[in-house]
Design a protein around this motif. Sequence first.
Motif, mmCIF file in Angstrom:
data_model
loop_
_atom_site.group_PDB
_atom_site.id
_atom_site.type_symbol
_atom_site.label_atom_id
_atom_site.label_comp_id
_atom_site.label_asym_id
_atom_site.label_seq_id
_atom_site.Cartn_x
_atom_site.Cartn_y
_atom_site.Cartn_z
ATOM 1 N N ASN A 126 -11.444 18.170 7.405
ATOM 2 C CA ASN A 126 -12.479 19.162 7.115
ATOM 3 C C ASN A 126 -13.585 19.129 8.163
ATOM 4 O OD1 ASN A 126 -11.202 20.144 4.822
ATOM 5 N ND2 ASN A 126 -12.285 18.757 3.434
ATOM 6 N N ARG A 127 -13.982 17.920 8.584
ATOM 7 C CA ARG A 127 -15.040 17.818 9.592
ATOM 8 C C ARG A 127 -14.595 18.411 10.922
ATOM 9 N NH1 ARG A 127 -15.955 13.063 6.661
ATOM 10 N NH2 ARG A 127 -14.577 11.786 7.944
ATOM 11 N N LEU A 128 -13.345 18.141 11.286
ATOM 12 C CA LEU A 128 -12.839 18.703 12.541
ATOM 13 C C LEU A 128 -12.754 20.227 12.469
ATOM 14 C CD1 LEU A 128 -11.532 18.438 15.360
ATOM 15 C CD2 LEU A 128 -9.324 18.274 14.176
ATOM 16 N N CYS A 129 -12.182 20.719 11.379
ATOM 17 C CA CYS A 129 -12.016 22.166 11.247
ATOM 18 C C CYS A 129 -13.365 22.882 11.230
ATOM 19 C CB CYS A 129 -11.214 22.489 9.986
ATOM 20 S SG CYS A 129 -9.475 21.999 10.098
ATOM 21 N N THR A 130 -14.360 22.260 10.615
ATOM 22 C CA THR A 130 -15.705 22.838 10.633
ATOM 23 C C THR A 130 -16.266 22.840 12.051
ATOM 24 O OG1 THR A 130 -16.131 22.122 8.355
ATOM 25 C CG2 THR A 130 -18.046 22.596 9.730
ATOM 26 N N ALA A 131 -16.023 21.732 12.776
ATOM 27 C CA ALA A 131 -16.567 21.606 14.131
ATOM 28 C C ALA A 131 -15.967 22.627 15.092
ATOM 29 C CB ALA A 131 -16.330 20.196 14.661
ATOM 30 N N ILE A 132 -14.675 22.970 14.909
ATOM 31 C CA ILE A 132 -14.041 23.918 15.836
ATOM 32 C C ILE A 132 -13.865 25.300 15.207
ATOM 33 C CG2 ILE A 132 -12.857 22.052 17.051
ATOM 34 C CD1 ILE A 132 -10.285 22.805 15.595
ATOM 35 N N SER A 133 -14.464 25.483 14.015
ATOM 36 C CA SER A 133 -14.477 26.794 13.345
ATOM 37 C C SER A 133 -13.072 27.341 13.118
ATOM 38 C CB SER A 133 -15.306 27.803 14.159
ATOM 39 O OG SER A 133 -16.630 27.346 14.321
ATOM 40 N N VAL A 134 -12.271 26.577 12.384
ATOM 41 C CA VAL A 134 -10.922 27.023 12.069
ATOM 42 C C VAL A 134 -10.598 26.660 10.626
ATOM 43 C CG1 VAL A 134 -9.795 24.888 12.812
ATOM 44 C CG2 VAL A 134 -8.539 27.047 12.922
ATOM 45 N N ARG A 135 -9.759 27.464 9.988
ATOM 46 C CA ARG A 135 -9.313 27.182 8.627
ATOM 47 C C ARG A 135 -7.779 27.271 8.600
ATOM 48 N NH1 ARG A 135 -11.740 27.452 3.606
ATOM 49 N NH2 ARG A 135 -13.614 28.392 4.528
ATOM 50 N N PRO A 136 -7.079 26.131 8.559
ATOM 51 C CA PRO A 136 -5.613 26.167 8.573
ATOM 52 C C PRO A 136 -5.046 26.766 7.284
ATOM 53 C CG PRO A 136 -6.393 23.938 8.191
ATOM 54 C CD PRO A 136 -7.601 24.755 8.517
ATOM 55 N N THR B 23 3.763 24.196 21.999
ATOM 56 C CA THR B 23 3.083 22.920 21.815
ATOM 57 C C THR B 23 1.577 23.121 21.752
ATOM 58 O OG1 THR B 23 3.022 22.567 24.203
ATOM 59 C CG2 THR B 23 4.909 21.669 23.002
ATOM 60 N N PRO B 24 0.859 22.229 21.039
ATOM 61 C CA PRO B 24 -0.600 22.353 20.948
ATOM 62 C C PRO B 24 -1.249 22.246 22.322
ATOM 63 C CG PRO B 24 0.233 20.824 19.306
ATOM 64 C CD PRO B 24 1.369 21.116 20.231
ATOM 65 N N PRO B 25 -2.312 22.949 22.553
ATOM 66 C CA PRO B 25 -2.986 22.927 23.858
ATOM 67 C C PRO B 25 -3.760 21.623 24.068
ATOM 68 C CG PRO B 25 -4.237 24.248 22.316
ATOM 69 C CD PRO B 25 -2.968 23.877 21.609
ATOM 70 N N HIS B 26 -3.858 21.189 25.304
ATOM 71 C CA HIS B 26 -4.668 20.018 25.619
ATOM 72 C C HIS B 26 -6.158 20.353 25.549
ATOM 73 C CE1 HIS B 26 -1.252 17.553 26.782
ATOM 74 N NE2 HIS B 26 -0.804 18.538 27.551
ATOM 75 N N ASP B 27 -6.484 21.597 25.837
ATOM 76 C CA ASP B 27 -7.871 22.051 25.782
ATOM 77 C C ASP B 27 -8.244 22.343 24.333
ATOM 78 O OD1 ASP B 27 -10.335 23.200 26.005
ATOM 79 O OD2 ASP B 27 -9.765 24.663 27.536
ATOM 80 N N VAL B 28 -9.167 21.565 23.765
ATOM 81 C CA VAL B 28 -9.517 21.707 22.355
ATOM 82 C C VAL B 28 -10.121 23.070 22.049
ATOM 83 C CG1 VAL B 28 -11.863 20.770 22.500
ATOM 84 C CG2 VAL B 28 -10.519 20.431 20.420
ATOM 85 N N THR B 29 -10.672 23.738 23.069
ATOM 86 C CA THR B 29 -11.252 25.072 22.830
ATOM 87 C C THR B 29 -10.178 26.092 22.490
ATOM 88 O OG1 THR B 29 -11.163 25.678 25.178
ATOM 89 C CG2 THR B 29 -13.174 24.588 24.381
ATOM 90 N N GLN B 30 -8.941 25.804 22.848
ATOM 91 C CA GLN B 30 -7.838 26.710 22.540
ATOM 92 C C GLN B 30 -7.122 26.339 21.238
ATOM 93 O OE1 GLN B 30 -5.203 27.022 25.917
ATOM 94 N NE2 GLN B 30 -6.906 26.964 27.380
ATOM 95 N N LEU B 31 -7.578 25.250 20.617
ATOM 96 C CA LEU B 31 -6.914 24.776 19.400
ATOM 97 C C LEU B 31 -7.012 25.749 18.226
ATOM 98 C CD1 LEU B 31 -5.310 22.420 18.251
ATOM 99 C CD2 LEU B 31 -7.464 21.326 17.617
ATOM 100 N N PRO B 32 -8.158 26.409 17.983
ATOM 101 C CA PRO B 32 -8.230 27.350 16.854
ATOM 102 C C PRO B 32 -7.154 28.432 16.898
ATOM 103 C CG PRO B 32 -10.424 26.883 17.675
ATOM 104 C CD PRO B 32 -9.477 26.257 18.640
ATOM 105 N N GLN B 33 -6.875 28.950 18.098
ATOM 106 C CA GLN B 33 -5.844 29.986 18.201
ATOM 107 C C GLN B 33 -4.462 29.444 17.849
ATOM 108 O OE1 GLN B 33 -8.124 29.230 20.416
ATOM 109 N NE2 GLN B 33 -9.177 31.082 21.211
#
Length: 309
Positions: A206-216, A173-183
């Motif tokens: 796109n704005r969210l992915c840029t903010a947390i530095s992730v590319r799905p 399941t996705p993490p509650h901590d947004v800092t762990q979301l990119p992984q």
Amino acid sequence: MDLGLLRAFLMVADHGHYGRAAQALNITQPTLTKQIQALEAQAGGRLFDRGRHGAVLTDLGGVLLPDAQALLRQADALSRRMTRIAGGEIGRLSVGFGLSSIDLAPRLVAAFRRRRPHAHITLDDMSSQAQLDRLKEGRLDVGFVRLPVDRGWGRLSVGSDRLALAHAHHRDTPPHDVTQLPQWVARHEFLQLVHERGPGLAGQINRLCTAISVRPTVIQQAHDLQTVLALVAAGAGAAFVPASAHRIAPSPVTIAPIRHPAAAWRMAVVWNRERLHPLTAGFLALVREHREQGEQGEKDEKDEQGDGS
């Protein structure tokens, strides 16, 4: 054709007497006589034979009578219809909605149909920009759009929404901590709505992915949100969707809201102030009622929580 003259004619024909007809019309008998004479001048002959026993239709009057009755029935029906249109009881109302209002807009339209059963109401799914374009062109009366919008539009805020992860990976399941979301995102393949069907949603992702530095990693696109959710339910991948999609998500799908400032947006009902007809005003009144009930519900819930603390 002066409808007033025809009404005078029908009143005399109905009462068979000038005096009683004048009294029913609340005018003087000389005034009524002049009206009948004016109509006779147009008809080219006498409409009544007058005697000691009243007024009797002539042959010409008998020919004119059914047409006059039909015309006045139509005029009265049109007058009643215009009154109902002016009162917002009937007419046409076109409503647009987007992904975040996929539950709210249909519920409000259904409630408004119950209030205005004789109105013709259409509800169409389209992007916020498409709604604004149609409002400007006069092809849409009300739109449920994401904010911000130009200050020139009439606007009623109807809440907020945020991005969420739709997934069927119950062991991951996705993490509650947004800092762990990119992984987490890096470990999964993604499905998404085609850009044309949801440009606002695509921009938010796109704005969210840029903010947390992730590319799905996107492996498939679909033309409607229900198909995206069905693919998620089938195990084809995960997806970024509005959190409000939990109302239409199939049972295998879990919707996990993302708690990040770049994931949130507000929604509003907008309309063209220059084209505010009575039916639109009636619908906006319903939206205001819904908003006030929602605000009162939130206040009551907070009060209950305060009492239990």
